[in-house]
Design a protein around this motif. Structure first.
Motif, mmCIF file in Angstrom:
data_model
loop_
_atom_site.group_PDB
_atom_site.id
_atom_site.type_symbol
_atom_site.label_atom_id
_atom_site.label_comp_id
_atom_site.label_asym_id
_atom_site.label_seq_id
_atom_site.Cartn_x
_atom_site.Cartn_y
_atom_site.Cartn_z
ATOM 1 N N ASP A 39 0.804 -1.217 0.000
ATOM 2 C CA ASP A 39 0.000 0.000 0.000
ATOM 3 C C ASP A 39 0.843 1.276 0.000
ATOM 4 O O ASP A 39 0.327 2.363 -0.162
ATOM 5 N N LEU A 40 2.160 1.147 0.162
ATOM 6 C CA LEU A 40 3.021 2.322 0.107
ATOM 7 C C LEU A 40 3.270 2.784 -1.323
ATOM 8 O O LEU A 40 3.782 3.865 -1.536
ATOM 9 N N GLY A 41 2.961 1.943 -2.301
ATOM 10 C CA GLY A 41 3.145 2.330 -3.686
ATOM 11 C C GLY A 41 4.541 2.052 -4.212
ATOM 12 O O GLY A 41 4.789 2.171 -5.389
ATOM 13 N N ILE A 42 5.472 1.689 -3.339
ATOM 14 C CA ILE A 42 6.837 1.378 -3.747
ATOM 15 C C ILE A 42 7.179 0.017 -3.165
ATOM 16 O O ILE A 42 7.128 -0.169 -1.956
ATOM 17 N N ASP A 43 7.500 -0.942 -4.018
ATOM 18 C CA ASP A 43 7.779 -2.297 -3.578
ATOM 19 C C ASP A 43 9.289 -2.527 -3.560
ATOM 20 O O ASP A 43 9.885 -2.861 -4.571
ATOM 21 N N LEU A 44 9.921 -2.284 -2.400
ATOM 22 C CA LEU A 44 11.367 -2.391 -2.276
ATOM 23 C C LEU A 44 11.731 -3.306 -1.111
ATOM 24 O O LEU A 44 11.033 -3.328 -0.092
ATOM 25 N N ASN A 45 12.848 -4.014 -1.261
ATOM 26 C CA ASN A 45 13.319 -4.823 -0.145
ATOM 27 C C ASN A 45 14.115 -3.941 0.816
ATOM 28 O O ASN A 45 14.356 -2.766 0.550
ATOM 29 N N GLU A 46 14.525 -4.516 1.933
ATOM 30 C CA GLU A 46 15.219 -3.726 2.954
ATOM 31 C C GLU A 46 16.563 -3.195 2.473
ATOM 32 O O GLU A 46 16.971 -2.097 2.848
ATOM 33 N N GLN A 47 17.267 -3.949 1.628
ATOM 34 C CA GLN A 47 18.545 -3.494 1.090
ATOM 35 C C GLN A 47 18.344 -2.242 0.230
ATOM 36 O O GLN A 47 19.117 -1.284 0.325
ATOM 37 N N ASP A 48 17.310 -2.253 -0.610
ATOM 38 C CA ASP A 48 17.018 -1.078 -1.439
ATOM 39 C C ASP A 48 16.627 0.121 -0.578
ATOM 40 O O ASP A 48 17.047 1.255 -0.844
ATOM 41 N N CYS A 49 15.832 -0.118 0.457
ATOM 42 C CA CYS A 49 15.450 0.969 1.372
ATOM 43 C C CYS A 49 16.691 1.547 2.043
ATOM 44 O O CYS A 49 16.815 2.760 2.187
ATOM 45 N N SER A 50 17.605 0.672 2.427
ATOM 46 C CA SER A 50 18.846 1.120 3.047
ATOM 47 C C SER A 50 19.658 1.974 2.080
ATOM 48 O O SER A 50 20.221 3.004 2.471
ATOM 49 N N ARG A 51 19.710 1.576 0.810
ATOM 50 C CA ARG A 51 20.409 2.374 -0.208
ATOM 51 C C ARG A 51 19.787 3.753 -0.347
ATOM 52 O O ARG A 51 20.492 4.750 -0.494
ATOM 53 N N LEU A 52 18.450 3.820 -0.336
ATOM 54 C CA LEU A 52 17.773 5.107 -0.450
ATOM 55 C C LEU A 52 18.045 5.976 0.770
ATOM 56 O O LEU A 52 18.261 7.184 0.633
ATOM 57 N N ARG A 58 9.243 6.442 8.988
ATOM 58 C CA ARG A 58 8.589 7.740 8.784
ATOM 59 C C ARG A 58 9.253 8.912 9.491
ATOM 60 O O ARG A 58 8.713 9.996 9.537
ATOM 61 N N ARG A 59 10.444 8.705 10.074
ATOM 62 C CA ARG A 59 11.166 9.813 10.708
ATOM 63 C C ARG A 59 11.998 10.567 9.681
ATOM 64 O O ARG A 59 12.357 11.697 9.882
ATOM 65 N N GLU A 60 12.328 9.901 8.614
ATOM 66 C CA GLU A 60 13.194 10.479 7.592
ATOM 67 C C GLU A 60 12.380 11.351 6.636
ATOM 68 O O GLU A 60 11.191 11.148 6.462
ATOM 69 N N TYR A 61 13.059 12.287 6.012
ATOM 70 C CA TYR A 61 12.447 13.099 4.972
ATOM 71 C C TYR A 61 13.361 13.117 3.771
ATOM 72 O O TYR A 61 14.566 13.076 3.902
ATOM 73 N N TRP A 62 12.760 13.183 2.606
ATOM 74 C CA TRP A 62 13.549 13.361 1.397
ATOM 75 C C TRP A 62 14.132 14.768 1.449
ATOM 76 O O TRP A 62 13.417 15.723 1.704
ATOM 77 N N CYS A 63 15.392 14.925 1.160
ATOM 78 C CA CYS A 63 15.956 16.261 1.071
ATOM 79 C C CYS A 63 15.614 16.838 -0.309
ATOM 80 O O CYS A 63 15.291 16.095 -1.237
ATOM 81 N N PRO A 64 15.637 18.164 -0.472
ATOM 82 C CA PRO A 64 15.256 18.769 -1.752
ATOM 83 C C PRO A 64 16.072 18.260 -2.943
ATOM 84 O O PRO A 64 15.535 18.084 -4.026
ATOM 85 N N LEU A 65 17.364 18.012 -2.740
ATOM 86 C CA LEU A 65 18.183 17.515 -3.845
ATOM 87 C C LEU A 65 17.759 16.101 -4.239
ATOM 88 O O LEU A 65 17.743 15.754 -5.416
ATOM 89 N N PHE A 66 17.376 15.273 -3.264
ATOM 90 C CA PHE A 66 16.877 13.934 -3.573
ATOM 91 C C PHE A 66 15.581 14.039 -4.367
ATOM 92 O O PHE A 66 15.385 13.328 -5.351
ATOM 93 N N LEU A 67 14.681 14.937 -3.945
ATOM 94 C CA LEU A 67 13.427 15.129 -4.677
ATOM 95 C C LEU A 67 13.680 15.558 -6.111
ATOM 96 O O LEU A 67 13.045 15.074 -7.042
ATOM 97 N N LEU A 109 20.729 5.902 2.590
ATOM 98 C CA LEU A 109 22.117 6.347 2.456
ATOM 99 C C LEU A 109 22.240 7.452 1.412
ATOM 100 O O LEU A 109 22.896 8.468 1.654
ATOM 101 N N LEU A 110 21.613 7.286 0.263
ATOM 102 C CA LEU A 110 21.658 8.318 -0.780
ATOM 103 C C LEU A 110 21.033 9.621 -0.270
ATOM 104 O O LEU A 110 21.580 10.702 -0.488
ATOM 105 N N ASN A 111 19.915 9.512 0.430
ATOM 106 C CA ASN A 111 19.264 10.702 0.974
ATOM 107 C C ASN A 111 20.205 11.434 1.932
ATOM 108 O O ASN A 111 20.330 12.658 1.877
#
Length: 163
Positions: free
Chosen positions: A9-22, A120-129, A24-26
C-alpha cells in the motif's frame, strides 16, 4: 529465506537493502546540500572581494553565474558499471548566482515530502526530490543504481561590452 518486502500500500515495492540504499543516498545528498551552500557562499564572498562589487548593485561590469553541478555515478557493483567509462547516471545543475534565484527559493527548501517507509522519521531532502522527480522522472531503478557523487561549483563570467 523469507523475502522482506514493504507493504504494497506504500506504492513502492522495495526490499530492505534497497530501502537502506535510499536512506544512504538521501543522507549523502543532505551532506552535499550543506557543502554546496557553504562552498558557494565562500565563492560569492571571494568574487565580491576580488571585484570590489556586491551582488546587490543594479549594474555589474560582468554577467556572472555560479553553478553547482552534481554528477550521479553508477555504483561499482552495478551490472552496467564499466571502469573504462564515466558511468554517469544523470546530472543536476543548480544555479547559485544570480542571487534573484536564491531569493525566490528555487530549491524549495521548505517543501519536504514525507519518507514513505516504515520509520517515517526520515524526509527526502530537496536535492533527492529533484533527482527522483525531475532528473530521473521517478525511475527508482536508476536512483538505486547510484553509488557516488561528484560535485563541482564553477564561476562563469562573461564580460559585457556595449556602445
Amino acid at each position: 529465506m523469507q523475502d522482506k518486502r514493504l507493504p504494497a500500500d506504500l506504492g513502492i515495492d522495495l526490499n530492505e537493502q534497497d530501502c537502506s540504499r535510499l536512506h544512504l543516498l538521501n543522507e549523502e545528498l543532505r551532506q552535499a546540500e550543506r557543502w554546496i551552500t557553504r562552498r558557494s557562499g565562500e565563492m560569492v564572498a571571494a568574487y565580491g572581494l576580488a571585484t570590489a562589487q556586491t551582488r546587490h548593485t543594479d549594474r555589474l561590469d560582468e554577467d556572472v553565474e555560479l553553478i553547482a553541478t552534481v554528477l550521479f555515478l553508477l555504483r561499482k557493483n552495478h551490472p552496467d558499471f564499466d571502469p573504462r567509462r564515466h558511468g554517469v547516471v544523470t546530472r543536476i545543475d543548480i544555479p547559485i548566482l544570480p542571487t534573484t534565484l536564491r531569493e525566490d527559493n528555487v530549491h524549495c527548501d521548505d517543501a519536504r515530502t514525507a519518507w514513505p517507509f516504515r520509520d517515517r522519521r526520515e524526509y527526502w531532502c530537496p536535492l533527492f526530490l529533484d533527482l527522483y522527480e525531475r532528473a530521473l522522472q521517478k525511475d527508482i531503478a536508476k536512483v538505486l543504481s547510484i553509488g557516488a557523487l561528484c560535485i563541482d561549483i564553477a564561476l562563469i563570467q562573461q564580460q559585457l561590452r556595449s556602445w
